[in-house]
Every structure is written in C-alpha cells, then in structure tokens.
Design an enzyme around this catalytic site. Structure first.
Site, mmCIF file in Angstrom:
data_model
loop_
_atom_site.group_PDB
_atom_site.id
_atom_site.type_symbol
_atom_site.label_atom_id
_atom_site.label_comp_id
_atom_site.label_asym_id
_atom_site.label_seq_id
_atom_site.Cartn_x
_atom_site.Cartn_y
_atom_site.Cartn_z
ATOM 1 N N SER A 1 -4.945 -6.929 -15.397
ATOM 2 C CA SER A 1 -4.348 -7.596 -16.552
ATOM 3 C C SER A 1 -4.663 -6.782 -17.809
ATOM 4 C CB SER A 1 -4.835 -9.041 -16.643
ATOM 5 O OG SER A 1 -4.058 -9.787 -17.548
ATOM 6 N N ASP B 1 5.165 -11.992 -10.881
ATOM 7 C CA ASP B 1 4.155 -12.202 -11.921
ATOM 8 C C ASP B 1 4.825 -12.818 -13.153
ATOM 9 O OD1 ASP B 1 2.206 -12.005 -13.888
ATOM 10 O OD2 ASP B 1 1.470 -10.068 -13.179
ATOM 11 N N HIS C 1 0.332 -13.373 -10.929
ATOM 12 C CA HIS C 1 -0.451 -12.424 -11.712
ATOM 13 C C HIS C 1 -1.695 -11.941 -10.972
ATOM 14 C CE1 HIS C 1 -1.655 -10.228 -15.164
ATOM 15 N NE2 HIS C 1 -2.696 -10.985 -15.450
#
Length: 721
Positions: A591, A666, A698
């Site tokens: 991320s 995602d 994600h």
C-alpha cells in the site's frame, strides 16, 4: 541373530527418521507464521476467548462453556452456562441448537444480557434468568445491525436502504430509495475521520440518526469479475482527487411517528460530516464538519426534531489539515459539559468544553498523545484514557481527575496494553504484551491498578531457535528527530559474515510498525526471512503515526520526500553494521509501503537492489479524494507535488529487480496504478516483474496469504541472497 539385526536396522531407521523430523522442526514454515496458514493457529499465544464485561463480572469462553469471574483479590470463577444448557433454552424458545459456542456481544454492559446469532436470528439471552428475552429475524441480504439498548429496536441495512425491527418483530422500512447510488445507513467518506458505521441511536433509542450518501455524481470505476464464464463488470464508485465527490446528509428518524427529518447542513455539499454524537437528553446532534480542503473543522449542533443548525460551538483550523477522529463525549451528571479530543497543540489531547462553546480547561498536555478514551467514573469526576506518555512504543491506562488535573497511571508493566472497563468502572481487564511477553491477562481495580493475573501465555516458539530482535533509535534526515527501529538478525549470528538485508517499510499516516509488543510487533514473514539468513529492518519514519502532528504532517504536499530520506538513513545504519552486505539491501512494503518501495528502488538504485511492492500507489492522481487531498491537496492546487510523486515519471530509473503485486479487484489502490506503471516501463525500456492475485482486494488474505509470502520469499532468494 537375524532378529537382532532386524531390530538394529529398525532402530537406526527410527533414529534417522527422528533426526530428520527434528531437523525439519527446527525451522518454522510460512504455514506456521502467516495468517491463513494451515498450522498458524498453533503459534498464536494463548488467550481467554471473547473476554468482556457483563455487568461487573468478566466473562470468557472456554471450550463449550461460558465462564464468569468476580474480580477482587480473591478472584472467583464459575461456570455461567455451557452449550448443552444454552441449547436447552434455545430449543424451548423454538430455536435450533448450536454446534459450538457462539460469538457473543454485550449490547448493554450494565445488564446480564448477551447477544448472538442462531440460524438467521439475533438472540438476546439473559444469562442470570437463563431465558431468551429478545429475538430478531435476520433475513438474507440484511446487515449493518445496530441495537438500541434503550428501546430494544434493531436497525439494519438492506441493499442501499435502511430499516428496523421492533422488539415484537415488526419490520419498518425507514428509507425506500430506488436508485442504488443513494446509500442509507452505511459508513461514508471512505471510512476516513474515524467513521466505521452509518447509524447512531439516541440515548433512549427513540430516534435514529443515519448517513445518506448520494453517489450519483461520482464516476463509476470498472472492476471485473473473472470468475464468470464471460467476465462481467462490477463497477464501484471511486472519487479521485480533484474530481467530483459524493454528497452526504444526515437523517433523523423518529420511531414513534415514523417521520424523518434531515439536518440542514447547507452548502457546499461536498464537505465531510464526521463524528456524530447525541446530547444526553436526545434533543441535539453534534457533528464535526470538515470542509473539502480539510483545513477547517466546525463543531456544529443541530436540533434533532427540526434539523435546524442551532449553533457552531467552535472552529479549528490548520495550515495543512485537520482530522477529527472522535465525537464529543459528555460528562455523566453534567450534561452541559463534554470532552473534545484534538491535535490543536500538536499532540492528541483532551479539552473540557461547555455546551455554549467555551473551552473550560485543557485536561492533558505534553509531547505525547492520548490514543483512546474509556469513559468516566460513575460520578463523572474522573476520566480514563490510554496514552503514549511513557513511550511512543507503549500504551498505558490513566485515571484523570477533571477538577485537579491529577492523573494516575493504572497499568505498570512495560508494553502495549488493551483494556476494558467494567460497568461500574471499578475494575478493568488488561490484555498486554511486550517484546519478551507473548501475552498476559490481568483483572485490576481502577483505584490503584492492583492486578490479579488471569492468564500468562507461554512462548509458542520456545522449541525453536528464534532470531534476535532489537529495538533502537536513529536520527531522522533532519538530524534532530529520533526514529524507532526494529532490527531482526539470524539466530547465532556470525558477525564476520556478510548477510543480505531487507527493509520492511510503510512510512505513511495512521501506521506504526515498531512497538514494545510481542516480538516488537514483528510479522511472521520477518521471522521467516531471518531464519533464512536475512537481516530484516524496519524504521518508523517521519510521516507515520503516534508521534504528534508535526511528525506526521511533514509529508504534506510532498509525499515520498522526507519519509524516503528517513528510510535512506535507515539503510545507512544497516550499512554501518559489520554483518550486513551493503551491496545486498532490498526493500518490501504494501500500500503506502508499496509506494515507498517502488519510489526507493527508482530514486536510490545504488542502495536498494531488489524490491517487492504490493498494492502500491503509483500516481496520486488516481487515488481517492479524502485521503489524497488531505495529504496532497488537489492536483489542480499542487501540480508540482503530484508530478514529483508520480512514479511513472521515474520508470526509466529502474536498475535493480522490482516485483509488483496487485489484487485485480482492489477498491483502495485500484489496479490502474500498477498497470499504468508497466506501460511507463515499457516506454522507458525498463523491466519490472509482475504478479496478480485474481479476486483479491487490497490485501491478499485467507488461504492464499502463505502463497503470497512464498512468492515474495522466492523473489528475494533469487535476486538478493
């Protein structure tokens, strides 16, 4: 003689087999260390399952039994009910029996009533009377259940609409929007500003405030379901920075009349309505309203009956951003006073206000942050909170006298503490760990913090030779700020040998990777890689959480600059260690950490030779409004910042080996990020590697997570080891 030879041969085989098994057992596997692994549960420190308060008793599940304990110096525990006894009561009420003890909640900590689900029914069970005192049918497609302890009504969402079930089982539809892009009763603003729900009952349960989100003006973002024979589009609403955002209002439904009014929040419509709270008498609703620019917060009070704005109590501003995370908290017995939590002085602290909007007193202060508030003593004279005062690496419980300002620390052992207070606030359960303490659970009194131990977990890794884990500090790139790091080195380290090193990075807001918790908060994969001969290093750079506003907002409008400079200082520290090979340093993150990993590989190729970036933000133009604009402003307002943080512009700099990993559905960092980076690399004639996890969002979770970490491991083994 023949029999003796056979026995000798069999003994040798058994010995060799035993040695082989022992050799295999000397090392932990990814299935042992990674959530989702087949044997992962064996290595989780023991705990008391479902530990919580029910009135002034603590309860927990042990096997097929529910145990209750009475706190005090001479703790007393007894069987409250077992599954057989519970099934008898359920079946007598026309419900099916349970095959295992259910997941309980305590909807009202002052009453001995548990809530749990049984075959599409929400059941309220009085554990003292041993009878079902409430039953609600849970129809397929419903969710978001929210119980009103005052009236016994149960709110629910169904599709994009909101309804409720009364205690007698009658179902009422509160909203009836036919357009799927108008959503009622669900969390809004993409769960920023501490928002995690969409319904808010009044104190006595006669009114229900709820979010209504109009997304019709937001662009449809295409996600694709590849499980269908002919892949089909399943678009989501995704407001990108600088583009149209959704519009939110707050409705107030009155149960008795069946009427709904909406708060008159006015223009502009794309502001953020956060941290909803009711006044103790149920007449007013307090909303922390943040403008689209996120540099101003107004605490507004609305009349719940008419929806009219009654008063703006105060306004907070900041040249970078404001980010309210906590609703107002009223003082028991003093309905004209409330607590407000704010970063206004640079750290997260508590302030006492009156309902005229006057600040009466700053209750806490200092270069540390309040991280959680646990409520008041029954007389409202004292407040319980958690903070980082001892150290940013620890969390401790304090009692604060509102009149004198005197505070008393109630947790004493080093580490990270998680507490729950009893109904009368006389006792609390304390679940805590530290670097060398897997888990301890105590029950303690709130006067002096005197504790009685309920459980001390043994080390689940005691049969294994574990790597060494060390916590320390280095200076940030500013030469002044201390940064905390975690260094993991192989067991029985030979300091004369050069080892490859991996920097595990996040570096962004709302995350802290290094704490004084079990194994210093190291992940299972970190342990696994140290077993394989790697040095694993993590530093919480400026930009990360729980160190104050200036520490975090140093990244504002220039993501990937100061926090990356701090990570380079971490790499320099690694290079100074005699057992680290300075030519074999890799980096991995997910991320924001994926953004950092990719950026470090492209900006400092002379330092970082191998990287694995999971779900990375590549171009902040593609990221969502609330988070993106808080830290970067809009692309129109900050074109230079967006340009500098756009990693496609650095694609030609790739020299080492970089693996990008992404889930194809995602909804947080959309797939477009890494696909667009691949295109940039094609045009630049550079050659990253790529791996996709179909039907994952994600994060790669569940049974596929060990596969993910095997993939990451193989990449470092191939190119760094």
């Amino acid at each position: 003689m023949k029999n003796k030879s056979a026995c000798l041969l069999a003994g040798m085989v058994l010995t060799l087999l035993s040695m082989t098994i022992h050799a295999q057992n000397d090392r932990l596997t990814l299935d042992d260390l990674i959530p989702g692994g087949r044997t992962y549960a064996r290595f989780v420190p023991r705990t008391l399952k479902q530990l919580q308060w029910c009135a002034d008793r603590y309860i927990y599940v042990k096997g097929d039994s529910l145990i209750a304990g009475t706190p005090g110096k001479n703790k007393k525990e007894a069987l409250l009910i077992d599954r057989a006894g519970l099934n008898e009561v359920l079946q007598a009420s026309g419900l099916l029996g349970l095959k295992a003890m259910p997941v309980f909640s305590v909807p009202d900590v002052t009453r001995p009533v548990l809530a749990f689900d049984v075959k599409r029914n929400r059941v309220l069970f009085d554990v003292d009377a041993r009878k079902v005192v409430g039953k609600y049918a849970l129809e397929k497609g419903r969710g978001g259940y929210d119980y009103a302890k005052g009236s016994g009504c149960l709110a629910f969402t169904e599709g994009n609409n909101l309804g409720l079930i009364s205690p007698d089982g009658a179902v009422t539809r509160i909203t009836a929007d036919t357009d799927k892009d108008i959503v009622n009763g669900q969390s809004v603003h993409r769960n920023e500003f501490g928002i995690d729900k969409g319904t808010f009952w009044s104190p006595v349960g006669d009114k229900l405030a709820f979010y209504r989100m109009d997304q019709r003006m937001v662009t449809d973002y295409p996600l694709v379901n590849v499980d269908a024979r002919c892949a089909k589009a399943e678009p989501v609403k995704y407001p990108m920075a600088g583009m149209k955002s959704h519009e939110v209002t707050v409705g107030v439904y009155e149960v008795a009349s069946g009427k709904t009014v909406f708060l008159q929040t006015g223009a502009p419509k794309d502001k953020y309505l956060t941290n909803i709270a009711w006044s103790p008498d149920g007449k007013y609703i307090y909303v922390a309203e943040v403008n689209r620019e996120q540099n101003e917060c107004r605490l507004n009070r609305y009349d719940a009956a008419s929806g009219v704005l009654e008063k703006t109590l105060f306004t907070e501003t900041h040249p970078k951003y404001v980010e309210p995370q906590h609703p107002v908290l009223f003082v028991p017995g003093r309905p004209e006073r409330f607590i407000w939590q704010s970063l206004r002085d640079g750290y997260d602290h508590l302030y006492l206000y009156d309902t005229a909007g006057n600040e009466l007193q700053q209750l806490t202060s200092g270069p540390w942050s309040v991280t959680e508030v646990h409520g008041f003593t029954a007389d409202g004279k004292s407040l319980y909170y958690m903070s980082t005062e001892v150290s940013p690496l620890e969390r401790h419980l304090y009692r604060l006298d509102l009149k004198t300002g005197k505070r008393v620390r109630l947790t004493h052992e080093a580490g990270m503490h998680q507490v729950r207070l009893s109904a009368g606030k006389s006792y609390f359960t304390d679940v805590y760990s530290s670097r060398h303490n897997p888990r301890k659970i105590d029950v303690a009194d709130t006067k002096k913090g005197n504790a009685v131990n309920l459980l001390t977990a043994s080390d689940p890794y005691k049969k294994y030779q574990m790597p060494d884990i060390r916590i320390g500090t280095i200076k940030a790139a500013d030469g002044v700020t201390d940064l905390y790091y975690r260094l993991i080195t192989p067991a029985a380290l030979d300091s004369t040998q050069k080892h490859p090193a991996i920097v595990y990075v996040y570096g962004g807001p709302h995350a802290q990777l290094v704490t004084d918790s079990w194994l210093a908060d190291a992940r299972g994969w970190d342990i696994y890689m140290a077993q394989r001969g790697y040095v694993v290093f993590t530093v919480d750079s400026r930009g990360s959480a729980n160190r104050g506003a200036e520490f975090e907002n140093v990244i504002h409008r220039n993501l990937g600059v100061n926090e990356m400079a701090d990570q380079v200082k971490g790499a320099e520290f690694l290079k100074s260690l005699p057992f680290v090979d300075p030519e074999r340093i890799g980096v991995h993150g997910w991320s924001y950490g994926g953004f950092m990993t990719t950026n470090l590989m492209l900006t400092y190729p002379e330092i970082f030779k191998v990287g694995v970036a999971g779900g990375p933000v590549i171009d902040w133009n593609y990221y969502e409004v609330m988070y993106g604009e808080r830290y970067m402003d809009t692309p129109q307002e900050n074109p230079e910042g967006y340009k500098n943080a756009n990693l496609k512009n650095k694609a030609a700099n790739l020299q080492g080996h970089l693996l990008l990993i992404h889930g194809d559905i995602d909804p947080v960092v959309v797939w477009q990020h890494t696909l667009s980076f691949l295109q940039a690399c094609i045009e630049a004639r550079t050659y990253p590697d790529y791996f996709v996890y179909p039907r994952h969002e994600h994060n790669v979770i569940g049974k596929d997570r060990p596969h993910l970490h095997e993939k990451i491991t193989r990449y470092f083994d191939d190119y760094l080891k």
